[in-house]
Write a protein that holds these residues in place. Structure first.
Motif, PDB file in Angstrom:
ATOM      1  N   PHE B 149       9.099-108.312  -9.350  1.00 23.41           N
ATOM      2  CA  PHE B 149       8.895-109.550  -8.594  1.00 23.41           C
ATOM      3  C   PHE B 149      10.201-110.333  -8.428  1.00 23.41           C
ATOM      4  CE2 PHE B 149       4.552-108.378  -9.641  1.00 23.41           C
ATOM      5  CZ  PHE B 149       3.998-108.457  -8.369  1.00 23.41           C
ATOM      6  N   GLN B 150      11.109-110.164  -9.386  1.00 23.52           N
ATOM      7  CA  GLN B 150      12.443-110.759  -9.222  1.00 23.52           C
ATOM      8  C   GLN B 150      13.147-110.091  -8.030  1.00 23.52           C
ATOM      9  OE1 GLN B 150      15.402-110.150 -12.477  1.00 23.52           O
ATOM     10  NE2 GLN B 150      15.023-112.324 -12.846  1.00 23.52           N
ATOM     11  N   GLU B 151      13.004-108.758  -7.941  1.00 18.65           N
ATOM     12  CA  GLU B 151      13.599-108.008  -6.834  1.00 18.65           C
ATOM     13  C   GLU B 151      12.927-108.390  -5.510  1.00 18.65           C
ATOM     14  OE1 GLU B 151      16.110-105.768  -6.406  1.00 18.65           O
ATOM     15  OE2 GLU B 151      16.772-106.278  -8.421  1.00 18.65           O
ATOM     16  N   LEU B 152      11.598-108.539  -5.538  1.00 19.97           N
ATOM     17  CA  LEU B 152      10.878-108.916  -4.322  1.00 19.97           C
ATOM     18  C   LEU B 152      11.372-110.281  -3.830  1.00 19.97           C
ATOM     19  CD1 LEU B 152       8.570-108.425  -2.260  1.00 19.97           C
ATOM     20  CD2 LEU B 152       7.039-109.587  -3.874  1.00 19.97           C
ATOM     21  N   ALA B 153      11.578-111.191  -4.770  1.00 23.63           N
ATOM     22  CA  ALA B 153      12.092-112.516  -4.402  1.00 23.63           C
ATOM     23  C   ALA B 153      13.473-112.372  -3.755  1.00 23.63           C
ATOM     24  CB  ALA B 153      12.166-113.414  -5.633  1.00 23.63           C
ATOM     25  N   ALA B 154      14.318-111.526  -4.344  1.00 22.67           N
ATOM     26  CA  ALA B 154      15.672-111.341  -3.810  1.00 22.67           C
ATOM     27  C   ALA B 154      15.629-110.726  -2.405  1.00 22.67           C
ATOM     28  CB  ALA B 154      16.483-110.456  -4.753  1.00 22.67           C
ATOM     29  N   ARG B 155      14.676-109.802  -2.191  1.00 22.82           N
ATOM     30  CA  ARG B 155      14.594-109.133  -0.883  1.00 22.82           C
ATOM     31  C   ARG B 155      14.071-110.059   0.203  1.00 22.82           C
ATOM     32  NH1 ARG B 155      12.195-104.834  -3.683  1.00 22.82           N
ATOM     33  NH2 ARG B 155      10.162-105.187  -2.753  1.00 22.82           N
TER      34      ARG B 155
END
Lengths: 185, 428
Positions: B149-155
């Motif tokens: 979810f951290q990666e999803l936020a970044a994307r």
């Protein structure tokens, strides 16, 4: 105390020299960020600076992901400008970890600080051999003598999960010295 | 609640062949079920029997074995649905097979990301994230929840926010109204924390999330094996868990999604068995869920064995399992009475499971674990894939004992006794 069949192995692994060194480790200084703190900066962000003009400094951050042990090793190597061989003039570290990793760092500092880079790398090679010996130790007695107190880690070499703990500091020493040498180029 | 006297837990323990062994001359005490649980004979047999008698590709082919393996695969899905209170009806399936809880969470994060790019059309707009939107997690999350979810936020340009923990390490559900805002689109939170063993007070989080139109993703890895879980009653939108922590095989997990959401969610993995019509020059038409999310050959034998594990747990009764492990937890919590030992997590045996993390003052967890191992007792040491929760307690790592259905009060007593000798051994 009764530790069952493994009691001897456990005592052999945690020799008094190791317990003592882990309680009062040599070469440990506070200079790296504390990763147990929520306010911590990035790992390995400390400023690399040599304390002597004729030295170059290198730093290496080592991490053991299985248990979270980590150490930042800082080495200062003489530049060989006086025609003498490169020598590890200063070796300090910061970090945290189990008694095996802490004691190994401490004993390594005693062993290689002040030695030439070539000699330090030879000792690192011997220590690696000891760790690969599955509890048997080194067949060469003079090599064992060269390793000094570091031979107490022979008992650790029986435990595959712990070998990395004992090697953590040595890997950091090799990498930080290599970085210091590279900076002289 | 079923009476405890009705279930013979000694007999249940005897169903686990691996537990019948000595380690360093001591009878094995396995207290690392939060990492992975051991398998009863019936689960081991289910996997082997499938390969011995029924193995074939599912959902394709017209031969007898293909039919049998398809039935076994779908029956296992239905068992898993019943275990967690999801819909098991044909055409209304709410259980998706994944490669594990981590794969399930990554599937969701990828699918939400695809929706954010416009995939899935207007029906999928409810999953889309845009700059300024928020994703809320908690500080107690396993890295498997935090990182996708951290990666999803970044994307997507979304902001990652989190619920803090109280002194005991419990998720601050009382902060839900403050942290979850009108901009929040996704709330991903654990049901039971893998380090502290604390059961999350979900109701205020779910209520607030739904009030602002956010989706709730539940990490049920540490609840499904130990507690009666009803995903409909909890009113979560998605949930994930792994088979191997609930006495099933490794390499397989499950994703629950509310049926209407699974229908609207765009797929995350693409390939065979998930497409109805494929063309060279036109967009493909994907199958209905759950097939839409199950591209490629699935771990069929493992799914079948996981279904056997679910049936086995339901036959014992989840209430009986919870009651039994509650008693083991009470004994494990006596670790807190040992000189120099502190528990990371709730000390009271209330709203928690038999997962107890602890710190031994002056002795690194790796050394504690080695000493405990020498007594034939298996516990986990390290950061348990949850570094932020350890930072919350100001430590790098910890020791963690975690119960399973096969543990006895005597197992917990053996651990407490061993831990009481640690500091003397290390001269602290």
């Amino acid at each position: 105390m009764d530790f069952g069949m493994s009691g001897d192995d456990l005592e052999q692994m945690y020799q008094e020299v190791i317990l003592e060194a882990s309680r009062n480790p040599h070469g440990r200084e506070r200079f790296a960020p504390d990763l147990a703190s929520e306010q911590s900066a990035q790992a390995g962000e400390s400023v690399v600076r040599a304390s002597h003009e004729y030295c170059a400094a290198g730093e290496s951050h080592q991490f053991n992901p299985t248990c979270g042990d980590e150490a930042t090793i800082h080495a200062e190597v003489s530049d060989g400008g006086d025609g003498r061989p490169h020598t590890i003039e200063r070796l300090v570290w910061d970090g945290h970890g189990c008694s095996i990793s802490q004691a190994s760092l401490s004993i390594m500092v005693d062993l290689v600080e002040g030695k030439t880079v070539d000699e330090a790398m030879r000792l690192a090679g011997l220590f690696h051999q000891l760790m690969d010996s599955r509890g048997a130790g080194l067949s060469d007695e003079s090599a064992e003598e060269d390793l000094g107190d570091a031979v107490v880690f022979q008992g650790v070499s029986k435990y595959p999960m712990r070998i990395k703990c004992a090697l953590l500091g040595w890997e950091g020493m090799k990498a930080s010295v290599a970085e210091a040498l590279a900076r002289m180029q | 609640m079923e009476g405890k006297g009705m279930v013979d837990f000694d007999a249940i323990r005897a169903e686990f062949p691996i537990l019948d062994q000595s380690v360093y001359g001591h009878p094995l005490v396995y207290l690392d079920s939060a990492a992975t649980a051991q398998k009863p004979q019936c689960v081991i047999d289910a996997e082997a029997d499938f390969y011995r008698h029924d193995n074939a590709a599912v959902h394709r082919g017209a031969h007898e074995l293909a039919a049998r393996s398809t039935v076994a695969f779908e029956r296992a899905r239905a068992s898993m649905a019943r275990l967690v209170g999801a819909c098991a009806d044909e055409g209304g399936e709410e259980i998706v097979v994944t490669g594990g809880a981590t794969a399930g969470l990554n599937l969701l994060a990828t699918a939400f990301g695809n929706a954010s790019l416009g995939r899935g059309g207007s029906a999928a707009a409810r999953f889309a994230l845009h700059p300024g939107d928020e994703i809320v997690v908690s500080k107690a999350e396993h890295h498997s929840v935090l990182l996708p979810f951290q990666e999803l936020a970044a994307r997507t340009g979304a902001t990652l926010k989190w619920l803090d923990l109280d002194e005991e390490g419990r998720i601050r559900s009382d902060m839900a109204d403050e942290v979850i805002t009108e901009r929040t689109r996704v709330v991903a939170v654990t049901h039971v924390a893998n380090v502290t063993g604390a059961i999350t007070n979900l109701a205020p989080i779910v209520r607030r999330a739904h009030a602002v139109g956010a989706l709730v993703v539940l990490d049920a890895c540490q609840s499904v094996p130990h507690l009666k879980v009803d995903v409909h009653a909890l009113d979560v939108d998605f949930a994930v868990w792994s088979a191997h922590k609930m006495y099933g095989p490794t390499g397989v997990g499950f994703l629950y999604g509310r049926r209407e959401l699974l229908e609207a969610l765009p797929p995350a993995n693409f390939g065979g068995s998930m497409v109805e019509l494929a063309w060279m020059d036109r967009p493909a038409q994907y199958m209905a869920p759950p097939a839409k999310f199950e591209a490629g050959t699935q771990p069929v034998a493992q799914v079948v064995a996981a279904g056997a594990a679910a049936e086995w747990m339901m036959a014992i009764g989840m209430d009986a399992i919870a009651t039994h492990e509650h008693e083991v937890a009470a004994e494990l919590l006596k670790l807190g009475d040992v000189d120099g030992v502190s528990i990371l997590g709730p000390c009271e045996n209330r709203d928690r499971i038999g997962t107890v993390a602890f710190d031994v003052d002056g002795v690194h967890p790796h050394d504690v674990g080695q000493f405990i191992d020498a007594q034939g007792i298996a516990i986990r040491v390290g950061h348990h894939c949850a570094q932020p929760v350890h930072r919350h307690f100001g430590v790098y790592a910890s020791n963690r004992a975690s119960s399973g259905v096969y543990n006895s009060v005597a197992d917990a007593q053996a651990l407490v006794e061993a831990v009481s000798k640690v500091r003397a051994f290390f001269r602290v």
